[in-house]
Design an enzyme around this catalytic site. Structure first.
Site, PDB file in Angstrom:
ATOM      1  N   ASP A   1       0.833  -1.211   0.000  1.00 18.56           N
ATOM      2  CA  ASP A   1       0.000   0.000   0.000  1.00 18.56           C
ATOM      3  C   ASP A   1       0.866   1.259   0.000  1.00 18.56           C
ATOM      4  O   ASP A   1       1.969   1.256   0.540  1.00 18.56           O
ATOM      5  CB  ASP A   1      -0.908  -0.016   1.245  1.00 18.56           C
TER       6      ASP A   1
ATOM      7  N   HIS B   1       2.352   3.525  -9.001  1.00 17.42           N
ATOM      8  CA  HIS B   1       2.165   2.100  -9.311  1.00 17.42           C
ATOM      9  C   HIS B   1       3.365   1.559 -10.097  1.00 17.42           C
ATOM     10  O   HIS B   1       3.813   0.433  -9.867  1.00 17.42           O
ATOM     11  CB  HIS B   1       0.865   1.890 -10.093  1.00 17.42           C
TER      12      HIS B   1
ATOM     13  N   LEU C   1      10.100 -21.028  -4.285  1.00 18.92           N
ATOM     14  CA  LEU C   1       9.183 -20.056  -3.662  1.00 18.92           C
ATOM     15  C   LEU C   1       7.925 -19.952  -4.513  1.00 18.92           C
ATOM     16  O   LEU C   1       8.014 -19.854  -5.742  1.00 18.92           O
ATOM     17  CB  LEU C   1       9.849 -18.673  -3.595  1.00 18.92           C
TER      18      LEU C   1
HETATM   19  C1  IPE Z   1      -5.459  -2.695  -0.264  1.00 18.96           C
HETATM   20  O1  IPE Z   1      -5.110  -1.354  -0.380  1.00 18.96           O
HETATM   21  C2  IPE Z   1      -5.423  -3.364  -1.613  1.00 18.96           C
HETATM   22  C3  IPE Z   1      -4.108  -3.492  -2.220  1.00 18.96           C
HETATM   23  C4  IPE Z   1      -2.971  -3.138  -1.684  1.00 18.96           C
HETATM   24  C5  IPE Z   1      -4.118  -4.078  -3.531  1.00 18.96           C
HETATM   25  P1  IPE Z   1      -6.204  -0.215  -0.571  1.00 18.96           P
HETATM   26  O2  IPE Z   1      -5.448   1.068  -0.684  1.00 18.96           O
HETATM   27  O3  IPE Z   1      -7.125  -0.552  -1.661  1.00 18.96           O
HETATM   28  O4  IPE Z   1      -6.993  -0.297   0.807  1.00 18.96           O
HETATM   29  P2  IPE Z   1      -7.820   0.823   1.593  1.00 18.96           P
HETATM   30  O5  IPE Z   1      -8.817   1.385   0.637  1.00 18.96           O
HETATM   31  O6  IPE Z   1      -6.836   1.849   2.041  1.00 18.96           O
HETATM   32  O7  IPE Z   1      -8.418   0.096   2.753  1.00 18.96           O
HETATM   33  C1  IPE Z   2      -1.518   0.268  -3.380  1.00 15.13           C
HETATM   34  O1  IPE Z   2      -1.300   1.639  -3.421  1.00 15.13           O
HETATM   35  C2  IPE Z   2      -1.732  -0.331  -4.743  1.00 15.13           C
HETATM   36  C3  IPE Z   2      -3.126  -0.712  -5.020  1.00 15.13           C
HETATM   37  C4  IPE Z   2      -4.124  -0.661  -4.191  1.00 15.13           C
HETATM   38  C5  IPE Z   2      -3.402  -1.210  -6.359  1.00 15.13           C
HETATM   39  P1  IPE Z   2      -2.506   2.665  -3.419  1.00 15.13           P
HETATM   40  O2  IPE Z   2      -2.876   2.973  -4.821  1.00 15.13           O
HETATM   41  O3  IPE Z   2      -3.610   2.198  -2.548  1.00 15.13           O
HETATM   42  O4  IPE Z   2      -1.800   3.947  -2.770  1.00 15.13           O
HETATM   43  P2  IPE Z   2      -2.411   4.926  -1.691  1.00 15.13           P
HETATM   44  O5  IPE Z   2      -2.876   4.093  -0.539  1.00 15.13           O
HETATM   45  O6  IPE Z   2      -3.540   5.654  -2.360  1.00 15.13           O
HETATM   46  O7  IPE Z   2      -1.278   5.808  -1.322  1.00 15.13           O
HETATM   47 MG    MG Z   3      -4.024   2.427  -0.584  1.00 19.58          MG
END
Ligand code: IPE
Ligand code: IPE
Ligand code: MG
Length: 243
Positions: free
Chosen positions: A27, A44, A138
Site C-alpha cells: 500500500d 504504481h 518459492l
Molecule cells: C489494499 O489497499 C489493496 C491493495 C494493496 C491491492 P487499498 O489502498 O485498496 O486499501 P484501503 O482502501 O486503504 O483500505
Molecule cells: C496500493 O497503493 C496499490 C493498489 C491498491 C493497487 P494505493 O494505490 O492504494 O496507494 P495509496 O494508498 O492511495 O497511497
Molecule cells: Mg491504498
C-alpha cells in the site's frame, strides 16, 4: 558512525525461524506519487519495481510462499484510467520478469477471481503460471481481483454445489479457498502505516503476526523486509495457549 543495514544481496539473513508464508499488503503507491507532484499511476510503476527485490530476498531466506495484494475486489471503484494502468503494468511485469523469476526458482500463482480480469491479463497469467509451474523454491502468489469475503462465498457456494455434504468443517472450507494446499500466513506486512486488513485473507490470517511499516510501498526495500522478519522472530506466538 553507526552501521546502517545494507541492501546488498549478500547482507546476512535474519538468524532464527523464517516464516513459511508471508502476506504483504503493498500500500502507498498513490501517496508516493502525490508527494512528488506526480500522477498516482507513477506510484504504481515504482511499486511494481519494488516487488522484485523482495521476492528475491524471500527466496534467498527460504520463505515458501509470498502472497502479495496487488488488486482488490474494491479497487474497481477507482477511476477507469488508473485501473487500466494497473492491468497494463501487470501484463508488462509478467512479460519482463517471468524468465528471471523462473531462474530464481519462483512459481507464479494467483488468488482471487481472475476470470473477471481483462482477457489480456488472464492470458499473461496463464502463460506465466505454465512457464513456472515446475519451480519449487518459492511460490509467488499474486492476489488479483481478490477479496476475502468474495473468496469465502465462492468457496462455500462451490462446496454447496459439489459436495452433497450437510456440514462444513474448517478443513473442508480451507480446501475450497483459493489458498488450498498452502500454509496459513505466519506474518502479515502492510506498508504505508495503515492499520487495517482491507478484506485480505480474512480466514487465513487468524493467527498471523502483523507488521506495519511506515514506508510507502515504492520505498519498501529488502532492509525493511528483514526488519519485519526480525520483528516476527521476537514475537511469542501462543495460538490461544500459554506459549
Ligand atoms: C489494499 O489497499 C489493496 C491493495 C494493496 C491491492 P487499498 O489502498 O485498496 O486499501 P484501503 O482502501 O486503504 O483500505
Ligand atoms: C496500493 O497503493 C496499490 C493498489 C491498491 C493497487 P494505493 O494505490 O492504494 O496507494 P495509496 O494508498 O492511495 O497511497
Ligand atoms: Mg491504498
Amino acid at each position: 558512525m553507526q552501521a546502517r543495514e545494507s541492501n546488498r544481496e549478500d547482507a546476512p539473513a535474519p538468524s532464527g525461524e523464517i516464516p513459511r508464508h508471508i502476506a504483504i499488503i503493498m500500500d502507498g503507491n498513490g501517496r508516493w506519487a502525490q508527494q512528488r507532484g506526480l500522477d498516482r499511476t507513477w506510484g504504481h510503476r515504482q511499486g511494481v519495481k519494488a516487488l522484485k527485490p523482495i521476492v528475491k530476498e524471500a527466496a534467498r531466506m527460504g520463505v515458501e510462499v509470498l502472497t502479495v495484494y496487488a488488486f482488490s475486489t474494491e479497487n474497481w471503484r477507482r477511476p477507469s484510467q488508473e485501473v487500466d494502468v494497473l492491468m497494463t503494468l501487470l501484463v508488462e511485469f509478467l512479460a519482463r520478469e517471468t524468465a528471471e523469476l523462473k531462474g530464481e526458482g519462483v512459481s507464479l500463482r494467483t488468488i482471487g477471481d481472475i476470470g473477471r480480469l481483462p482477457a489480456g491479463a488472464q492470458q499473461s497469467l496463464a502463460w506465466a503460471r505454465a512457464e513456472t509451474a515446475e519451480e519449487t523454491r518459492l511460490i509467488l502468489n499474486l492476489a488479483l481481483n481478490y477479496g476475502a469475503r468474495d473468496e469465502i462465498l465462492r468457496a462455500v457456494n462451490r462446496w454447496v454445489g459439489e459436495s452433497g455434504e450437510k456440514e462444513l468443517t474448517e478443513d473442508t472450507l480451507s480446501r475450497y479457498l483459493d489458498t488450498a494446499g498452502l500454509p496459513d500466513p505466519d506474518l502479515l506486512i502492510r506498508s504505508s502505516g495503515e492499520y487495517r486488513i482491507s478484506n485480505f485473507l480474512l480466514w487465513q490470517l487468524a493467527y498471523a503476526e502483523i507488521f506495519i511499516s511506515d514506508k510507502l510501498w515504492p520505498d519498501f526495500d529488502p532492509a525493511e523486509f528483514r526488519q519485519a522478519i526480525r520483528s516476527y522472530q521476537a514475537r511469542n506466538r501462543r495460538f490461544g495457549g500459554l506459549g
